[in-house]
Design a protein around this motif. Structure first.
Motif, mmCIF file in Angstrom:
data_model
loop_
_atom_site.group_PDB
_atom_site.id
_atom_site.type_symbol
_atom_site.label_atom_id
_atom_site.label_comp_id
_atom_site.label_asym_id
_atom_site.label_seq_id
_atom_site.Cartn_x
_atom_site.Cartn_y
_atom_site.Cartn_z
ATOM 1 N N HIS A 143 0.816 -1.221 0.000
ATOM 2 C CA HIS A 143 0.000 0.000 0.000
ATOM 3 C C HIS A 143 0.848 1.269 0.000
ATOM 4 O O HIS A 143 0.376 2.335 0.419
ATOM 5 N N CYS A 153 -8.164 0.095 -4.554
ATOM 6 C CA CYS A 153 -7.499 -0.945 -3.777
ATOM 7 C C CYS A 153 -8.423 -1.372 -2.631
ATOM 8 O O CYS A 153 -9.316 -0.613 -2.239
ATOM 9 N N CYS A 155 -7.780 -1.270 0.332
ATOM 10 C CA CYS A 155 -7.609 -0.325 1.448
ATOM 11 C C CYS A 155 -8.379 0.967 1.195
ATOM 12 O O CYS A 155 -8.432 1.838 2.065
ATOM 13 N N CYS A 160 -2.235 2.535 -4.895
ATOM 14 C CA CYS A 160 -1.324 1.575 -4.243
ATOM 15 C C CYS A 160 -0.597 0.712 -5.266
ATOM 16 O O CYS A 160 -1.137 0.386 -6.325
#
Ligand SMILES: [Zn+2]
Length: 278
Positions: A143, A153, A155, A160
């Motif tokens: 990340h 992503c 996240c 990332c």
């Protein structure tokens, strides 16, 4: 009797080890949560008295803090196991587990692992000690910001390196281009220009990640593993030939680059957690 679990973004693999032998099991990671799986195994094998878990996400002091690729059914996994079954368990990030197993196999006290499967992750042992960081997130390389993309992503961000240098990232790009191909790199490179570009940007992002890792960790050895690397072993040769364009030259000097030869390094590392107090 001990239960060892390796849970990644695609598979949950386990081994129950006792004097009678080893019972192996593999299910899809999405079939049930980690705690639900442990409950199932404890019901089947009540003699289990230790659980070691390799987890493809962020973990700190026995508590899962985040996992972009796995659904979480319990954050405080070690505390819940203790409360429910009265037994000890240990959980660590899958790359932290893998690097323990690789360090033991290669007999190296200065080693970095870079594994590419559903996600991309790294871990480092320096002077014989696992480098954890203050919240056990050191070398969480998937990340780091890399390039803006039209994709998201796990996240939540859109830049990332995992969006480029991972199996799930490649699958997102192929879907974005309307391709039904699986992320088989060599086949992609022979395909349409969009599919070709997914494979080329994967290689560049992998080289970038490895270059960052070698430059900032300065290990004696870099071990590559994970499903995408295993299915595309030419990537190890690619890294040996091209990493000098991506890593700082003095940091790369003398670095040995190898493919993991362990069948499942994260699971092998989960077996080392019981004695680990560091
Ligand atoms: Zn991310």
């Amino acid at each position: 009797m001990k239960l060892f679990i390796d849970i990644g973004g695609t598979h949950l693999r386990s081994e129950i080890v006792s004097e009678e032998g080893i019972i192996r099991d593999t299910i899809s990671s999405h079939e049930m949560g980690l705690l639900a799986y442990i409950d199932k195994q404890m019901a089947l094998h009540p003699k289990i008295d230790f659980i070691g878990i390799s987890y493809a996400g962020q973990v700190n002091n026995g508590i899962i803090t985040a996992s972009p690729n796995i659904n979480i059914d319990q954050y405080d996994i070690v505390g819940t196991i203790k409360a429910r079954y009265g037994i000890r368990s240990c959980i660590d990030n899958d790359l932290n587990c893998a690097v323990r197993a690789e360090a033991s196999y290669w007999r190296s006290g200065s080693i970095a692992t870079l594994f590419v499967g559903t996600g991309i992750g790294a871990a480092v042992i320096d002077e014989g000690r696992l480098v954890r960081g203050s919240r056990n997130m050191a070398f969480e390389i998937g990340h780091i910001p890399y390039r803006e993309s039209p994709l998201h992503c796990g996240c939540g961000r859109n830049n990332c390196i995992e969006l480029y240098a991972s199996g799930s990232g490649m699958a997102k790009w192929l879907k974005h281009y309307g391709s039904a191909h699986l992320p088989d790199l060599e086949r992609l490179k022979e395909s349409t220009s969009d599919e070709h570009s997914v494979a080329i940007q994967f290689e560049e992002a992998l080289l970038h990640a490895a270059g960052v890792l070698v430059t900032v960790a300065n290990p004696e050895m870099l071990v590559l593993g994970g499903g995408v690397i295993e299915q595309n072993p030419y990537l190890v040769t690619l890294l040996r030939e091209k990493l000098k364009e991506y890593a700082l030259a003095p940091a790369l000097e003398g670095v040995r680059i190898e493919m993991s030869v362990l069948e499942n390094a994260p699971l092998a590392g989960a077996k080392l957690l019981e004695d680990d107090h560091g």
